[in-house]
Each structure stands twice: as C-alpha cells, then as structure tokens.
Write an enzyme that holds these catalytic residues in place. Structure first.
Site, short mmCIF file in Angstrom:
data_model
loop_
_atom_site.label_atom_id
_atom_site.label_comp_id
_atom_site.label_asym_id
_atom_site.label_seq_id
_atom_site.Cartn_x
_atom_site.Cartn_y
_atom_site.Cartn_z
N HIS A 10 0.71 -1.27 0.03
CA HIS A 10 -0.21 0.02 -0.04
C HIS A 10 0.93 1.21 0.12
CE1 HIS A 10 -2.97 2.62 2.25
NE2 HIS A 10 -3.62 2.60 1.10
N GLU A 37 0.18 -0.25 -4.65
CA GLU A 37 -0.89 0.52 -4.90
C GLU A 37 -0.32 1.93 -4.54
OE1 GLU A 37 -4.18 3.10 -3.17
OE2 GLU A 37 -2.35 2.54 -2.38
N ASP A 39 -1.30 6.69 -5.06
CA ASP A 39 -2.33 7.51 -5.50
C ASP A 39 -1.63 8.81 -6.35
OD1 ASP A 39 -4.14 6.49 -3.15
OD2 ASP A 39 -1.99 7.14 -2.08
N HIS A 52 -1.00 11.55 -2.03
CA HIS A 52 -2.14 11.15 -1.26
C HIS A 52 -3.24 12.39 -0.89
CE1 HIS A 52 -5.06 9.72 1.94
NE2 HIS A 52 -4.94 8.48 1.28
N GLU A 112 -4.25 4.30 -8.10
CA GLU A 112 -5.43 4.86 -7.48
C GLU A 112 -5.49 6.50 -7.95
OE1 GLU A 112 -6.48 5.27 -3.26
OE2 GLU A 112 -8.00 6.46 -3.93
O1 G3P Z 1 -6.65 1.94 -2.87
C1 G3P Z 1 -6.96 1.55 -1.58
C2 G3P Z 1 -6.50 2.82 -0.51
O2 G3P Z 1 -5.24 3.24 -0.88
C3 G3P Z 1 -7.57 3.65 -0.49
O3 G3P Z 1 -7.56 4.59 0.66
O4 G3P Z 1 -6.75 6.70 1.50
O5 G3P Z 1 -5.19 4.72 1.20
O6 G3P Z 1 -5.80 6.04 -0.81
P1 G3P Z 1 -6.56 5.61 0.59
MG MG Z 2 -4.64 4.94 -2.05
#
Ligand code: G3P
Ligand code: MG
Length: 250
Positions: A10, A37, A39, A52, A112
C-alpha cells in the site's frame, strides 16, 4: 476474474518508508513485493504526481495544495523527512517516474486516481491516457495480467478514464458497498470492486464474486484478518505491513 497479484504493498512500501515515494517502491522490492498501490493527483499545470493528500501539511511541510502548485515545484518538496531523517529530500514523484520504475522492475501497479475536488474528470482522463500510452506493448500483447489496474473512489474520474482509455481495467473503490453497487460498476465497465475490509462480510463478498467481479480490499494489516477475508473469496488486498504479510502470504 483477478489475474493480478494477491498481496499488494500500500502506498509504495506500506509503513516501512514514506508513502508514495520511490523509496517506498524500493522498500517494497526489498521485501519481495512486485505489486504496488499508490495515489495520483494532478498538479496545477496538469501533471500527474504521486500524492495522497490534496493539501500540504502531513507528508510535505508548509501550506499549499497539489492542485495549486506546479509539478516542478512539487517535485522539489521534501516528501520523506516527515517519516525519518534518512529519507529527507525524497521528492514528490512524477507518476511517469513510478511507471518507469515499475516497468523496469516488473512491478504490477494499482494506480489509484485521487483527484483534488473539482478535478475529477481531468485527473481520470490524464491518468488513463498516460497509462495507456506507457503500456501500449502490454495492451497489444493482450494478457490482462500485464495490465495496470486503475481505481478510484470518484465515479466521475473513473468514467473519464473509461472514456479516455476503455481498454485499461478499472476497479471501483467503495468504502461501504451501496445497494446499487452493481449498477454503478456496470456503468463504469469496472472489472473489480475495491472496498474497505472493515465493512465487508461473507455474504456481500459472495454476491460480488457471483456477479463476476474481482474483489480487492484495503488496507489489511493483521495476518489473521487477511486469512479470514481470503476465506470469503476476496481476491487480493493491499497492506501497510509488508514486513508481516509477504507477497507469498496464504
Ligand atoms: O486503494 C486503496 C486505498 O489506498 C484507499 O484509501 O486513502 O489509502 O488511498 P487511501
Ligand atoms: Mg490509495
């Protein structure tokens, strides 16, 4: 239904490195992760940056916003010092830097799309275009396992991504699954539902799977919980605890 990796780091390297940085990707790789993953948000001049939060203050110091700052100025900010002195001056990455690194290291990407308010369609379309152009060879090869997966909480951003590059798979991010989830997913031509494991239950998981969708959860940091949701038919999840839950976790 889910040709992608099961365990995904993540925000780059989970909790072992500053989120959404190249140092995070290196940390993930050091733990054997070839799935990530992260952002992406647009700068003022319309360039996708790996960030993020829409506002400064947490991972970069000071006041300001991603959508109000040019990409070159964002890239000059320190996105690592907050996490530890050894990461000081780790830059805010360009999305294209993440693509280059992931392609070179054969790391699968769940991108994302994280639009700042008011920039939903522009962000979705930009990310889709750049990703499609960067993965033209993989898309031509026709093996979905080699495609990056775009996801977003923003219906509008995903709709724009669908229109800009329909051939790229999309996952619809939903914190809590609404009753009309399938109707929305159909409109987006999504291949997967990405959801908060805290609000998922076995019945809902079974319904999503029975409807033919991939099912991905965020953010699962407890191995016991990970085993539980996998037993419900969840296909994959992202984790911050890449030290506890490895890429070959079962
Ligand atoms: O993509 C899953 C997760 O990353 C969603 O929440 O806030 O960590 O971007 P966040
Ligand atoms: Mg995310």
């Amino acid at each position: 239904m889910w040709p992608y990796p099961k365990i995904v780091a993540h925000r780059g390297g989970g909790k072992l490195a500053p989120e959404n940085t190249l140092a995070g990707l290196r940390a993930g790789l050091a733990y054997g992760f070839r799935a990530v993953e992260f952002d992406v948000m647009l700068s003022r001049d319309g360039i996708g940056m790996v960030m993020h939060d829409p506002e400064f203050g947490r991972t970069v110091a000071g006041h300001g916003s991603v959508a109000g700052t040019d990409a070159s100025a964002l890239a000059a900010l320190d996105a690592g010092g907050w996490f530890g002195p050894q990461f000081r001056d780790e830059p805010v990455p360009y999305y294209t830097q993440f693509i280059d690194y992931c392609k070179a290291q054969r790391i699968w990407m769940n991108v994302e799309i994280k639009p700042a308010d008011g920039h939903e369609a522009a962000t979705g379309a930009w990310v889709a275009r750049i990703t499609r152009d960067s993965y033209a060879d993989e898309l031509r090869a026709g093996d979905p396992a080699g495609y990056p997966l775009l996801s977003s909480f923003s219906f509008e951003a995903l709709a724009a991504a669908r229109d800009a590059a329909p051939e790229l798979p999309r996952g619809y991010l939903l914190d809590q699954i609404p009753v009309d989830w399938q109707q929305q997913a159909e409109q987006l031509q999504a291949v997967a539902i990405h959801t908060n494991h805290k609000h998922l239950n076995p019945e809902l998981a079974a319904r999503i799977k029975a409807a033919g969708y991939g099912l991905f959860c965020y953010t699962v940091n407890d191995p016991q919980r990970a085993r539980e949701i996998l037993s419900w038919g969840v296909d994959g999840f992202c984790t911050d605890r890449i030290d506890l839950i490895g890429p070959a976790f079962v």
